[in-house]
Design a protein around this motif. Structure first.
Motif, mmCIF file in Angstrom:
data_model
loop_
_atom_site.group_PDB
_atom_site.id
_atom_site.type_symbol
_atom_site.label_atom_id
_atom_site.label_comp_id
_atom_site.label_asym_id
_atom_site.label_seq_id
_atom_site.Cartn_x
_atom_site.Cartn_y
_atom_site.Cartn_z
ATOM 1 N N ILE A 95 32.564 26.636 23.151
ATOM 2 C CA ILE A 95 33.616 26.299 22.184
ATOM 3 C C ILE A 95 33.764 24.789 22.019
ATOM 4 C CG2 ILE A 95 35.508 26.369 23.880
ATOM 5 C CD1 ILE A 95 35.752 27.723 20.273
ATOM 6 N N VAL A 96 33.539 24.055 23.097
ATOM 7 C CA VAL A 96 33.671 22.593 23.025
ATOM 8 C C VAL A 96 32.619 22.007 22.079
ATOM 9 C CG1 VAL A 96 33.582 20.428 24.307
ATOM 10 C CG2 VAL A 96 34.678 22.429 25.324
ATOM 11 N N GLY A 97 31.377 22.438 22.242
ATOM 12 C CA GLY A 97 30.301 21.937 21.384
ATOM 13 C C GLY A 97 30.491 22.348 19.945
ATOM 14 N N ILE A 152 27.835 18.879 32.628
ATOM 15 C CA ILE A 152 28.455 19.521 31.460
ATOM 16 C C ILE A 152 27.656 19.228 30.188
ATOM 17 C CG2 ILE A 152 30.486 19.468 29.940
ATOM 18 C CD1 ILE A 152 32.179 19.047 32.540
ATOM 19 N N THR A 153 27.185 17.988 30.039
ATOM 20 C CA THR A 153 26.378 17.682 28.847
ATOM 21 C C THR A 153 25.060 18.453 28.857
ATOM 22 O OG1 THR A 153 25.598 15.637 29.919
ATOM 23 C CG2 THR A 153 27.380 15.420 28.310
ATOM 24 N N ALA A 157 24.629 21.177 25.744
ATOM 25 C CA ALA A 157 23.518 20.977 24.804
ATOM 26 C C ALA A 157 22.451 22.052 24.909
ATOM 27 C CB ALA A 157 22.903 19.602 25.015
ATOM 28 N N ILE A 158 22.203 22.564 26.102
ATOM 29 C CA ILE A 158 21.082 23.499 26.209
ATOM 30 C C ILE A 158 21.385 24.835 25.522
ATOM 31 C CG2 ILE A 158 21.588 24.533 28.480
ATOM 32 C CD1 ILE A 158 18.108 23.543 26.970
ATOM 33 N N ALA B 157 24.490 16.099 23.834
ATOM 34 C CA ALA B 157 25.860 16.553 24.078
ATOM 35 C C ALA B 157 26.859 15.410 24.153
ATOM 36 C CB ALA B 157 25.914 17.392 25.352
ATOM 37 N N ILE B 158 26.455 14.260 24.683
ATOM 38 C CA ILE B 158 27.466 13.219 24.881
ATOM 39 C C ILE B 158 27.927 12.618 23.546
ATOM 40 C CG2 ILE B 158 25.950 11.204 25.255
ATOM 41 C CD1 ILE B 158 29.306 12.107 27.064
ATOM 42 N N VAL B 159 27.068 12.622 22.527
ATOM 43 C CA VAL B 159 27.550 12.163 21.213
ATOM 44 C C VAL B 159 28.608 13.120 20.655
ATOM 45 C CG1 VAL B 159 25.585 10.732 20.500
ATOM 46 C CG2 VAL B 159 25.534 13.186 20.034
#
Lengths: 184, 184
Positions: A95-97, A152-153, A157-158, B157-159
Motif C-alpha cells: 500500500i505504501v508503494g 523496506i526499500t 520495490a521488489i 523504492a527510496i524515490v
DNA sequence: GTCTATATTCCGATAGAC
DNA sequence: GTCTATCGGAATATAGAC
C-alpha cells in the motif's frame, strides 16, 4: 463481514492491483454486489474510502505488533517478509508503494494517513532489527533505522519490479536480505 | 525541440509525477501549448505515447552506456545514482516504478517496452558491479545480478518512499549503498 | 441502507476544415 | 500539422424514493 468492511477490503485489493486512480466505484460495485451510489453512503468521497483502506492497514499492523511482542526478532522478521510474499502471490504491491506513486494526485487526508502508516512500519522494523542485534541473531552496522530503510526499500520495490522481471527475483531478494542479516 | 519531442518530454514528466492513469492529453496540451486533438496526430492512442516515453528512456540509457564505456566502475555507479537524485529534486519517481505500479492497467506494447528497459538497466548495473569487483574497487558476495537487484530496489523504492518520509532518507540510502559497496 | 435516476465533468478518440 | 467541433463513455457525486 459488514458491507463497509467488504468495500474496504475490495478497495484495498484494487488499489494495490491497479492503483488508486485506476480503480472506480464501479469496480467495487461489481465485486461487492452493491450499487455504485450506495458506496457513497459509507464513504461520501473516494478519498474517504482511500483513507479508510490505509487506516485498516494501521489497525492491522498495530494488532500484529502486539501479537508478536513476545516472539523472537527472527519471527518478527519472518512475519514482516511474509506480508510481501502474500501480496506477491496475489499480484498486489504494498500500500505504501502504491499510494506513494500516486502521492501528487491524492487528497491531504490520505497523505497524512499514509505517513502515519509508513512511520509505524519503519518504527517496528527498526525495533526488531535492533532487538535482534542486541541478542546476537542479526548482524549489521550503523543505525537501526537506516538498516530498516534499506530492507523496506528492497521489499517495497521488489513486489513492483518482479511484476516485470519475474517472480524468481522476489525469492532472490528475500533470500539475500536474510542471508545478509544473519551473517556475522 | 520538435513538437513530438516536447510531447514525449512532458508526458514523461507527468507519468513520473502523477502516474500513467492520472495524466491526460489535456495536461500535455496545457504544457506544450497545442490542442488535445493535435496530440493524436503524433500519438493516435495514449499507449502509443506511453510506449514512446519508455522508448526514449531506452535510447537515453543506451547512449549513456556508450558514453561511459571507457570510464571507471565508480564513475558508472555515480552516474547511475545521479539519475535518481535528479528525479528526486523534481519530485519524480523512476519510470520503472511508475509503470510497474500501474502494470495491470496498461497495454501490451507498453508492458514489453518497460520489460526491455528494465532488463537494460539490470544488465548495465550488473556489468559495472562485476567490473568493479574484478578491479578491487567494489566488494560484495554472490552473483553480480543479485547485487544489482538489491541496489536497484533500494533506489527505485527510496524515490517513492522519501516522498512520504522526507528527502533526508534519500541521502541516507544512497550513502549506505555506496559505503557498503566500497567496504572490504 | 440500498435503490433508481440524474447531474456534471472529464476522458480518449475521430471527422473534417484549414 | 494544427485547428474546431463533437462523439461516446466512464468517472465522481447528489437527490430523493423505498
Amino acid at each position: 463481514m459488514t458491507t463497509r468492511e467488504q468495500i474496504i477490503q475490495s478497495a484495498d485489493k484494487l488499489i494495490r492491483e491497479k492503483g488508486y486512480n485506476a480503480f472506480s466505484f464501479s469496480d467495487i460495485s461489481n465485486v461487492v454486489g452493491i450499487k455504485k451510489a450506495s458506496i457513497h453512503y459509507h464513504f461520501p468521497q473516494k478519498s474517504d474510502l482511500g483513507t479508510a483502506v490505509i487506516n485498516e492497514h494501521i489497525l492491522g499492523l498495530k494488532n500484529t505488533i502486539n501479537k508478536y511482542k513476545g516472539k523472537s526478532p527472527v519471527e518478527k522478521f519472518e512475519k514482516f517478509i511474509s506480508v510481501y510474499s502474500e501480496a506477491k502471490t496475489e499480484n498486489k504491491i504494498c500500500i505504501v508503494g502504491s499510494v506513494a506513486s500516486d502521492l501528487n494526485t491524492i487528497e491531504e487526508n490520505m497523505k497524512s494517513k499514509i505517513k502515519e502508516f509508513t512511520n509505524l512500519v519503519l518504527d517496528w522494523v527498526t525495533f526488531f532489527l535492533e532487538e535482534g542485534r542486541e541478542r546476537n541473531v542479526f548482524y549489521f552496522g550503523g543505525e537501526g533505522r537506516d538498516k530498516a530503510l534499506m530492507i523496506i526499500t528492497n521489499m517495497l520495490a521488489i513486489v513492483q519490479l518482479s511484476r516485470v522481471t519475474g517472480e524468481k527475483d522476489f525469492k532472490i531478494v528475500t533470500s539475500k536480505i536474510k542471508e545478509d542479516l544473519l551473517k556475522k
